[in-house]
Design a protein around this motif. Structure first.
Motif, PDB file in Angstrom:
ATOM      1  N   LEU A 102      -5.468  13.294  -8.885  1.00  0.00           N
ATOM      2  CA  LEU A 102      -6.891  13.161  -8.561  1.00  0.00           C
ATOM      3  C   LEU A 102      -7.456  11.756  -8.781  1.00  0.00           C
ATOM      4  O   LEU A 102      -8.144  11.232  -7.895  1.00  0.00           O
ATOM      5  N   PRO A 103      -7.180  11.085  -9.909  1.00  0.00           N
ATOM      6  CA  PRO A 103      -7.729   9.727 -10.071  1.00  0.00           C
ATOM      7  C   PRO A 103      -7.230   8.751  -8.998  1.00  0.00           C
ATOM      8  O   PRO A 103      -7.963   7.860  -8.587  1.00  0.00           O
ATOM      9  N   VAL A 104      -6.011   8.950  -8.549  1.00  0.00           N
ATOM     10  CA  VAL A 104      -5.472   8.093  -7.482  1.00  0.00           C
ATOM     11  C   VAL A 104      -6.236   8.346  -6.190  1.00  0.00           C
ATOM     12  O   VAL A 104      -6.659   7.415  -5.508  1.00  0.00           O
ATOM     13  N   LYS A 105      -6.442   9.608  -5.874  1.00  0.00           N
ATOM     14  CA  LYS A 105      -7.179   9.952  -4.651  1.00  0.00           C
ATOM     15  C   LYS A 105      -8.605   9.415  -4.698  1.00  0.00           C
ATOM     16  O   LYS A 105      -9.127   8.929  -3.696  1.00  0.00           O
ATOM     17  N   GLN A 106      -9.219   9.452  -5.884  1.00  0.00           N
ATOM     18  CA  GLN A 106     -10.592   8.959  -6.025  1.00  0.00           C
ATOM     19  C   GLN A 106     -10.677   7.449  -5.842  1.00  0.00           C
ATOM     20  O   GLN A 106     -11.670   6.939  -5.338  1.00  0.00           O
ATOM     21  N   LEU A 107      -9.635   6.721  -6.222  1.00  0.00           N
ATOM     22  CA  LEU A 107      -9.608   5.259  -6.066  1.00  0.00           C
ATOM     23  C   LEU A 107      -9.177   4.814  -4.670  1.00  0.00           C
ATOM     24  O   LEU A 107      -9.420   3.680  -4.275  1.00  0.00           O
ATOM     25  N   ALA A 108      -8.523   5.696  -3.959  1.00  0.00           N
ATOM     26  CA  ALA A 108      -7.960   5.350  -2.650  1.00  0.00           C
ATOM     27  C   ALA A 108      -9.040   5.302  -1.574  1.00  0.00           C
ATOM     28  O   ALA A 108     -10.120   5.870  -1.729  1.00  0.00           O
ATOM     29  N   ARG A 109      -8.712   4.614  -0.502  1.00  0.00           N
ATOM     30  CA  ARG A 109      -9.593   4.620   0.673  1.00  0.00           C
ATOM     31  C   ARG A 109      -8.951   5.521   1.728  1.00  0.00           C
ATOM     32  O   ARG A 109      -7.722   5.674   1.768  1.00  0.00           O
ATOM     33  N   PHE A 110      -9.782   6.137   2.550  1.00  0.00           N
ATOM     34  CA  PHE A 110      -9.259   6.999   3.608  1.00  0.00           C
ATOM     35  C   PHE A 110      -9.120   6.201   4.892  1.00  0.00           C
ATOM     36  O   PHE A 110     -10.042   5.510   5.311  1.00  0.00           O
ATOM     37  N   SER A 111      -7.957   6.285   5.514  1.00  0.00           N
ATOM     38  CA  SER A 111      -7.715   5.632   6.795  1.00  0.00           C
ATOM     39  C   SER A 111      -7.796   6.688   7.887  1.00  0.00           C
ATOM     40  O   SER A 111      -6.891   7.528   8.013  1.00  0.00           O
ATOM     41  N   GLY A 112      -8.873   6.653   8.639  1.00  0.00           N
ATOM     42  CA  GLY A 112      -9.031   7.597   9.737  1.00  0.00           C
ATOM     43  C   GLY A 112      -7.985   7.395  10.818  1.00  0.00           C
ATOM     44  O   GLY A 112      -7.531   8.346  11.450  1.00  0.00           O
ATOM     45  N   ARG A 113      -7.582   6.161  11.010  1.00  0.00           N
ATOM     46  CA  ARG A 113      -6.574   5.844  12.027  1.00  0.00           C
ATOM     47  C   ARG A 113      -5.251   6.543  11.718  1.00  0.00           C
ATOM     48  O   ARG A 113      -4.600   7.083  12.589  1.00  0.00           O
ATOM     49  N   ASP A 114      -4.858   6.528  10.422  1.00  0.00           N
ATOM     50  CA  ASP A 114      -3.599   7.137  10.013  1.00  0.00           C
ATOM     51  C   ASP A 114      -3.774   8.547   9.446  1.00  0.00           C
ATOM     52  O   ASP A 114      -2.791   9.196   9.112  1.00  0.00           O
ATOM     53  N   ASN A 115      -5.024   8.980   9.287  1.00  0.00           N
ATOM     54  CA  ASN A 115      -5.352  10.283   8.733  1.00  0.00           C
ATOM     55  C   ASN A 115      -4.709  10.483   7.355  1.00  0.00           C
ATOM     56  O   ASN A 115      -4.090  11.507   7.085  1.00  0.00           O
ATOM     57  N   LYS A 116      -4.822   9.475   6.501  1.00  0.00           N
ATOM     58  CA  LYS A 116      -4.296   9.588   5.147  1.00  0.00           C
ATOM     59  C   LYS A 116      -5.044   8.652   4.218  1.00  0.00           C
ATOM     60  O   LYS A 116      -5.745   7.748   4.663  1.00  0.00           O
ATOM     61  N   HIS A 117      -4.888   8.898   2.938  1.00  0.00           N
ATOM     62  CA  HIS A 117      -5.453   8.025   1.919  1.00  0.00           C
ATOM     63  C   HIS A 117      -4.488   6.874   1.676  1.00  0.00           C
ATOM     64  O   HIS A 117      -3.266   7.052   1.756  1.00  0.00           O
ATOM     65  N   MET A 118      -5.036   5.713   1.363  1.00  0.00           N
ATOM     66  CA  MET A 118      -4.234   4.513   1.099  1.00  0.00           C
ATOM     67  C   MET A 118      -4.699   3.905  -0.219  1.00  0.00           C
ATOM     68  O   MET A 118      -5.898   3.846  -0.483  1.00  0.00           O
ATOM     69  N   ILE A 119      -3.733   3.451  -1.011  1.00  0.00           N
ATOM     70  CA  ILE A 119      -4.067   2.770  -2.260  1.00  0.00           C
ATOM     71  C   ILE A 119      -3.090   1.620  -2.459  1.00  0.00           C
ATOM     72  O   ILE A 119      -1.899   1.735  -2.154  1.00  0.00           O
ATOM     73  N   GLN A 170       0.839  -1.200   0.000  1.00  0.00           N
ATOM     74  CA  GLN A 170       0.000   0.000   0.000  1.00  0.00           C
ATOM     75  C   GLN A 170       0.877   1.255   0.000  1.00  0.00           C
ATOM     76  O   GLN A 170       1.968   1.252   0.557  1.00  0.00           O
ATOM     77  N   ILE A 171       0.355   2.311  -0.599  1.00  0.00           N
ATOM     78  CA  ILE A 171       1.002   3.621  -0.569  1.00  0.00           C
ATOM     79  C   ILE A 171       0.063   4.542   0.200  1.00  0.00           C
ATOM     80  O   ILE A 171      -1.137   4.588  -0.088  1.00  0.00           O
ATOM     81  N   GLY A 172       0.592   5.280   1.142  1.00  0.00           N
ATOM     82  CA  GLY A 172      -0.195   6.252   1.891  1.00  0.00           C
ATOM     83  C   GLY A 172       0.172   7.660   1.458  1.00  0.00           C
ATOM     84  O   GLY A 172       1.338   7.938   1.176  1.00  0.00           O
ATOM     85  N   PHE A 173      -0.820   8.534   1.396  1.00  0.00           N
ATOM     86  CA  PHE A 173      -0.551   9.913   1.007  1.00  0.00           C
ATOM     87  C   PHE A 173      -1.585  10.851   1.601  1.00  0.00           C
ATOM     88  O   PHE A 173      -2.693  10.448   1.934  1.00  0.00           O
ATOM     89  N   ARG A 174      -1.198  12.110   1.744  1.00  0.00           N
ATOM     90  CA  ARG A 174      -2.066  13.153   2.280  1.00  0.00           C
ATOM     91  C   ARG A 174      -2.005  14.364   1.361  1.00  0.00           C
ATOM     92  O   ARG A 174      -1.080  14.515   0.585  1.00  0.00           O
TER      93      ARG A 174
END
Length: 153
Positions: free
Chosen positions: A117-134, A87-91
């Motif tokens: 943007l397309p990556v962010k739209q496909l990613a899920r948000f992890s509230g625990r880590d406060n970032k998007h994951m794909i 997985q890649i995490g990003f904010r």
């Protein structure tokens, strides 16, 4: 008193860490614009070095927040470097995302370089880590789906 195996293992680990720290010092001399600090930042600094030297991106000033570099035409680029994670995490936000995969021998591959943007739209948000994951596999699929005209950077 630790047994011989444990003592030898500790000594070996110390030698490897000493080698890593010596290498970091050499990397700081080679490319002082990167911090090369800590084990976590080492991979990220290497990715940023690849981005500036191979992709001819301009390193963003320290504290730029959401992005790490800019293209020649001024678009912001968030750079992620991956070694073993699935997985890649990003904010934050950027115009483009560059994801590089590093191999055991230090060689690398481009996993994704395209619109953010397309990556962010496909990613899920992890509230625990406060970032998007794909997943890296999703990034590879998205990269393959980008048309040559859309991938022109």
């Amino acid at each position: 008193m630790p047994d011989t195996f444990a003592r030898d293992r500790i000594v070996a680990a110390q030698a490897i860490l000493a080698s890593i720290f010596a290498s970091q010092k050499a990397l700081r001399a080679l490319a002082p614009e990167h911090s090369w600090a800590g084990l976590g930042n080492l991979l990220g600094d290497f990715g940023e070095l690849l981005a500036t030297d191979h992709y001819k991106l301009n390193k963003a000033p320290s504290g730029s927040g959401d992005y790490d570099a800019r293209t020649a035409d001024g678009r912001s680029v968030q750079i992620k470097t991956n070694f073993a994670s699935s997985q890649i995490g990003f904010r934050g936000e950027a115009d483009l995302l560059l994801v590089l995969g590093i191999k055991l021998d230090g060689s690398w591959e481009e996993i994704y370089f395209g619109p953010y943007l397309p990556v962010k739209q496909l990613a899920r948000f992890s509230g625990r880590d406060n970032k998007h994951m794909i997943a890296v596999s999703k990034l590879r699929s998205l990269a393959a789906a980008i048309t040559p005209s859309a991938a022109t950077l």
